[in-house]
Design an enzyme around this catalytic site. Structure first.
Site, short mmCIF file in Angstrom:
data_model
loop_
_atom_site.label_atom_id
_atom_site.label_comp_id
_atom_site.label_asym_id
_atom_site.label_seq_id
_atom_site.Cartn_x
_atom_site.Cartn_y
_atom_site.Cartn_z
N THR A 120 0.91 -1.15 -0.08
CA THR A 120 -0.04 0.11 -0.04
C THR A 120 0.75 1.26 0.11
O THR A 120 1.65 1.24 -0.85
CB THR A 120 -1.11 -0.15 1.25
OG1 THR A 120 -0.33 -0.01 2.44
CG2 THR A 120 -1.83 -1.33 1.22
N GLY A 138 1.08 -3.17 4.72
CA GLY A 138 0.43 -1.99 5.05
C GLY A 138 1.00 -0.92 5.04
O GLY A 138 2.10 -0.80 4.91
N HIS A 139 0.39 0.23 5.45
CA HIS A 139 0.89 1.69 5.19
C HIS A 139 2.09 1.86 6.25
O HIS A 139 2.11 1.26 7.29
CB HIS A 139 -0.24 2.78 5.50
CG HIS A 139 -0.90 2.75 6.67
ND1 HIS A 139 -0.28 3.36 7.92
CD2 HIS A 139 -1.76 1.94 7.23
CE1 HIS A 139 -0.85 2.83 9.09
NE2 HIS A 139 -1.97 1.95 8.69
N ASP A 140 3.13 2.43 5.69
CA ASP A 140 4.17 2.94 6.63
C ASP A 140 4.95 2.01 7.36
O ASP A 140 5.71 1.99 8.32
CB ASP A 140 3.66 3.86 7.69
CG ASP A 140 2.87 5.21 7.49
OD1 ASP A 140 3.50 6.04 6.74
OD2 ASP A 140 1.61 5.30 7.39
N ASN A 158 2.51 0.23 9.80
CA ASN A 158 3.63 0.82 10.95
C ASN A 158 4.39 -0.15 11.51
O ASN A 158 4.91 0.13 12.47
CB ASN A 158 2.89 1.80 12.05
CG ASN A 158 2.40 3.06 11.53
OD1 ASN A 158 3.14 4.01 10.99
ND2 ASN A 158 0.98 3.47 11.64
#
Length: 216
Positions: A120, A138-140, A158
């Site tokens: 993502t 996932g993000h970050d 994260n």
């Protein structure tokens, strides 16, 4: 087209050859010359229509050559890449055409992103990382150099994965957790707490069962 050789001649190396073939179906980019394998008994073998060329010395026969290391074990992978760095080579970054990913990410040199992955936003993937089949990231998320993510891993937002980690098949990491460098997460584990460096963690929830030195 750019000349490329694959370091390694095992099952994953054959899968990476297939990945290159799929890239070329979209756009003719790579001329796969064959495999590098230091086992002299494998020299000359044909694997899925490509030859085992020999050891690293064959690199000197080619100009403007790209290489990629198709070995999953992070420590062996790092050692082989260190050997390749003695030669005048470039490291290819290979991404399968089926990968779904945003424009907001970075992927380092020599990394391999296999078929069926979803990556993502705002993600940093280091150099010589393997993301095997059918993972979600996932993000970050940050995945550091030499890490290997095995098939069907789910990494929530994260998450930080340290250098040289191996994340086992079918494991899951919940949001915001940190996996310390050179640690191993067992197949099917669920990571709900930070994992320290240089350990093997297994189970649901994942718990360290042993610690090891980096050079073991």
């Amino acid at each position: 087209m750019k000349d490329i050789v694959i370091i390694g001649a095992g099952g994953f190396a054959r899968e990476v050859a297939w990945l290159i073939e799929d890239i070329n179906k979209e756009k003719q980019k790579w001329n796969l010359l064959g495999f590098i394998d230091e086992n002299i008994h494998n020299k000359g073998k044909i694997l899925n229509n490509y030859p085992v060329l020999g050891g690293f010395e064959v690199i000197e026969k080619f100009n403007d050559l790209y290489v990629v290391c198709a070995v999953g074990d992070p420590k062996i992978k790092r050692n082989l890449i260190t050997k390749a760095l003695r030669y005048n080579v470039k490291f290819a970054t290979l991404i399968h055409p089926t990968v779904i990913m945003s424009q907001y990410l970075t992927i380092g040199e020599g990394s391999i992103i296999c078929a069926g992955n979803i990556i993502t936003t705002n993600i940093k993937i280091g150099s010589h990382v393997i993301v095997n089949l059918d993972c979600t990231i996932g993000h970050d998320v940050v995945i550091s150099d030499y890490a290997t993510i095995l098939p069907s891993v789910n990494i929530s937002g994260n998450v930080s994965i340290g250098e040289g980690c191996s994340i086992g098949t079918g494991s899951a990491i919940i949001q915001g957790k940190k996996i310390g460098e050179w640690s191993i997460i067992g197949a099917g584990a669920v990571v709900v707490d930070d994992i320290p460096p240089y350990c093997t963690a297994v189970g649901v929830p994942a718990k360290p069962i042993k610690f090891h030195e980096e050079d073991e």
